[in-house]
Design an enzyme around this catalytic site. Sequence first.
Site, PDB file in Angstrom:
ATOM      1  N   GLY A  17    -127.171 -14.951  48.123  1.00  0.00           N
ATOM      2  CA  GLY A  17    -127.265 -15.158  49.573  1.00  0.00           C
ATOM      3  C   GLY A  17    -128.039 -16.430  49.881  1.00  0.00           C
ATOM      4  N   ASP A 145    -136.155 -12.359  50.992  1.00  0.00           N
ATOM      5  CA  ASP A 145    -136.794 -11.046  50.817  1.00  0.00           C
ATOM      6  C   ASP A 145    -138.170 -11.134  50.163  1.00  0.00           C
ATOM      7  OD1 ASP A 145    -134.344 -10.153  51.723  1.00  0.00           O
ATOM      8  OD2 ASP A 145    -133.591  -9.713  49.717  1.00  0.00           O
ATOM      9  N   HIS A 290    -128.362 -11.817  59.928  1.00  0.00           N
ATOM     10  CA  HIS A 290    -128.320 -13.107  59.237  1.00  0.00           C
ATOM     11  C   HIS A 290    -129.001 -14.234  59.992  1.00  0.00           C
ATOM     12  CE1 HIS A 290    -125.464 -10.585  57.181  1.00  0.00           C
ATOM     13  NE2 HIS A 290    -125.660 -11.353  56.125  1.00  0.00           N
TER      14      HIS A 290
HETATM   15  O1  F6P Z   1    -131.196 -10.799  49.657  1.00  0.00           O
HETATM   16  C1  F6P Z   1    -131.100 -11.438  50.873  1.00  0.00           C
HETATM   17  C2  F6P Z   1    -130.390 -10.591  51.874  1.00  0.00           C
HETATM   18  O2  F6P Z   1    -130.332 -11.299  53.093  1.00  0.00           O
HETATM   19  C3  F6P Z   1    -130.969  -9.193  52.087  1.00  0.00           C
HETATM   20  O3  F6P Z   1    -132.136  -9.183  52.866  1.00  0.00           O
HETATM   21  C4  F6P Z   1    -129.803  -8.457  52.683  1.00  0.00           C
HETATM   22  O4  F6P Z   1    -129.864  -7.087  52.390  1.00  0.00           O
HETATM   23  C5  F6P Z   1    -128.621  -9.085  51.976  1.00  0.00           C
HETATM   24  O5  F6P Z   1    -129.063 -10.338  51.466  1.00  0.00           O
HETATM   25  C6  F6P Z   1    -127.401  -9.319  52.839  1.00  0.00           C
HETATM   26  O6  F6P Z   1    -126.417  -9.902  52.058  1.00  0.00           O
HETATM   27  P1  F6P Z   1    -124.983 -10.450  52.518  1.00  0.00           P
HETATM   28  O7  F6P Z   1    -125.035 -11.930  52.368  1.00  0.00           O
HETATM   29  O8  F6P Z   1    -124.017  -9.870  51.571  1.00  0.00           O
HETATM   30  O9  F6P Z   1    -124.766 -10.026  53.923  1.00  0.00           O
END
Ligand code: F6P
Length: 366
Positions: A17, A145, A290
């Site tokens: 991510g 995180d 996001h």
């Molecule tokens: O690890 C970073 C993070 O933003 C987490 O806090 C969240 O659970 C996850 O990635 C969301 O991921 P994605 O990009 O798949 O929506």
Amino acid sequence: MPKKKEVKRIGILTGGGDAPGLNAVIRAVVKSAIREHELSVVGFLNGFGGLIKNQVRELSENEVAGILPRGGTILGTTNRDNPFYYPIERNGEKVFVDVSDRIFENTAIHEVDALVVIGGDGSLSIAKELYDKGMKLIGVPKTIDNDLYATDQTFGFDTALTTATEALDKLHTTAESHHRVMVLEVMGRNAGWIALSAGIAGGADVILLPEIQYDIECVARKINHRSNQNKKFSIIVVAEGARPIGGDVVIQQKIENSYDPVRLGGIGQVVARQIEDITGKESRVTVLGHLQRGGSPTAFDRILSTRYGAAAVNFLMEGRYGHMVCLKGTRIDTVTLEEAAKGQRKVPLDIDLVSAARQLGISLGD
Ligand code: F6P
């Protein structure tokens, strides 16, 4: 005779991510590689996907000009494309195979001697497997995180925390006007760093963390207590990985073939409905999602990313392969990827951040 330089050209990729500060790391790596060590740099696109599919972009100083304050990553990223577990179609069926040899072939095609892998636990575990197979590389710890074992702080966290704090400031004014309970759900997976830090910085009344199973009656008592003291609104921060005593986390979605296969989300709604039922107070939910990953990095993240990027190149040139750069107190150092992969860094319950929250009367739901 002077020793021949082992590393003359490096490759760089961003995996998992995205997080604010990725571009600042890329810029620091490219500039210090070229200026300080007379190396050339090639970027692999979209995480390990670019290494597998041979998608590259040459990175000169010009290419990285102006990207320091930009969110996202100019190289693209994905949390799919694990080279050791890569989906292909065989006889009409999807099967998973090891395509890691392609990475060695593609780095050879581009005459890349070593890699800088910028990523969270998923990407860094893959990096460790590649290193074990003979690839020279170094890792840089990224994630909003802040849950990576073996570093005091990942880049991206400070920006996410700032975004969450600003959201809480805004929620306060509308909560106060309408005499409501406002629930803010924040990210963080199974660690409560964003929730706890933003909750304290944003003056929350209740903070629910993955590390402490909460009792909803206890949360309701806190809200009622505030009402009895003539405080007609309350702010609750809930981490996406929080869960009630004896209950489960709320899973929003499962994603096949991702090295982060479980998407958490939805606990904010659950908490708000229960609080409304028990206290009779009107409650609303905001899922920050996001927004925490986007936008321009804070000054702190720009500096940390720059220090990580510059140090990563220096350590590569010293031959410290199979390591990850890390922050230890105020110093940048390295740890082995093996050590880094040992676990997740959750919020320890005996730190002063937790006791300060309690001392100020913030309920942690227990
Ligand atoms: O690890 C970073 C993070 O933003 C987490 O806090 C969240 O659970 C996850 O990635 C969301 O991921 P994605 O990009 O798949 O929506």
